[in-house]
Design an enzyme around this catalytic site. Sequence first.
Site, PDB file in Angstrom:
ATOM      1  N   CYS A  35       3.295 -20.329  12.582  1.00  0.00           N
ATOM      2  CA  CYS A  35       2.258 -21.351  12.423  1.00  0.00           C
ATOM      3  C   CYS A  35       1.540 -21.687  13.728  1.00  0.00           C
ATOM      4  O   CYS A  35       0.503 -22.339  13.712  1.00  0.00           O
ATOM      5  CB  CYS A  35       2.852 -22.619  11.809  1.00  0.00           C
ATOM      6  SG  CYS A  35       3.666 -22.338  10.224  1.00  0.00           S
ATOM      7  N   HIS A  79      -2.083 -28.126  13.281  1.00  0.00           N
ATOM      8  CA  HIS A  79      -1.553 -27.278  12.218  1.00  0.00           C
ATOM      9  C   HIS A  79      -1.319 -28.144  10.995  1.00  0.00           C
ATOM     10  O   HIS A  79      -0.711 -29.222  11.078  1.00  0.00           O
ATOM     11  CB  HIS A  79      -0.248 -26.627  12.674  1.00  0.00           C
ATOM     12  CG  HIS A  79       0.518 -25.982  11.578  1.00  0.00           C
ATOM     13  ND1 HIS A  79      -0.063 -25.125  10.664  1.00  0.00           N
ATOM     14  CD2 HIS A  79       1.833 -26.077  11.223  1.00  0.00           C
ATOM     15  CE1 HIS A  79       0.855 -24.724   9.808  1.00  0.00           C
ATOM     16  NE2 HIS A  79       2.007 -25.287  10.123  1.00  0.00           N
ATOM     17  N   ASN A 125       0.251 -25.746   3.531  1.00  0.00           N
ATOM     18  CA  ASN A 125       0.522 -25.132   4.828  1.00  0.00           C
ATOM     19  C   ASN A 125       0.214 -23.638   4.728  1.00  0.00           C
ATOM     20  O   ASN A 125       0.938 -22.895   4.077  1.00  0.00           O
ATOM     21  CB  ASN A 125       1.991 -25.365   5.200  1.00  0.00           C
ATOM     22  CG  ASN A 125       2.371 -24.785   6.548  1.00  0.00           C
ATOM     23  OD1 ASN A 125       1.654 -23.991   7.122  1.00  0.00           O
ATOM     24  ND2 ASN A 125       3.529 -25.192   7.044  1.00  0.00           N
TER      25      ASN A 125
END
Length: 325
Positions: A119, A252, A282
């Site tokens: 990520c 993020h 996500n």
Amino acid sequence: MTRYSRITGTGSYLPPHRVTNDDLVAQLAQQGIETSDEWIVERTGIRARHFADRDVTSSDLALEASRRALEAAGCQAQDLDLIIVATSTPDMVFPSTACILQNKLGANGCPAFDVQAVCSGFVYALTVADAMIRSGGARRALVVGSEVFSRILDFNDRTTCVLFGDGAGAVVLEASEAPGILASDLHADGSHVGILCVPGNVYGGQILGDPLLKMDGQAVFKLAVGVLEKAARATLDKAGMTDADIDWLIPHQANIRIMQSTARKLKLSMDKVVVTVDQHGNTSAASIPLALDHGVRNGQVQPGQTVLLEGVGGGFTWGAVLLKM
């Protein structure tokens, strides 16, 4: 003359299949697993995510996002002299997804490689591209984050399968006389490998270990909120700036609670945070460029504004990039 790099175009792409919390609740119920829209929203802020069809790969998503970024930058694929793709869900073990994307774009000849920092991948990739442009190794780079995390989710684990989605985001980064990328700060701590990982591998054509995502959510949250503030402050210090200079925070898009905590530590109102986690979930390495493109195209992020990008992910990896649009 000092050489800098600046983002000249952004693009993103989400596969058309949108899965709401209610859709996922119904699917899990068929397997005897209980959850609810309220449970998911309260803990994560996520209301929907997009899943790619079985025959769609990371390079397919990256291709659409890249075309949009190139169009926004007013250039052609043949004008590129560097392609970097951040992904944890590559099309193949090798070659790189960047090479596959390069061929699909028709940009053959320029250097192309992948960056794998989960990520944090886009922040890592953007920092590498900036360094190559500053050193004279490239003039115009395509930096992409693309993921099909739906392929590695355990749909028997309600604590993880509700979190992730598929998508891609891209930017064109070009050499500039004026500073665009102002500063960056990258870190990793391999002692935390086990708190967020896919512990499987391929050996002799067989899958060894577990090929599905595993996460210790509490450990990830605790570590993330601490390291993100430190990375942000280190990046601001390098640029000679403070919290007050930030026009937009684009973190993020993992969990609304982590994002709120980060904003609070940086003394920023949530009105200054670009939030897409509610609609995209996500998307790992794709989440930051997706959110950046969203902010640009809906008029939130304006030319000349100062934007802080922050990533945190498995490894454990984390980092930040401060830039002027």
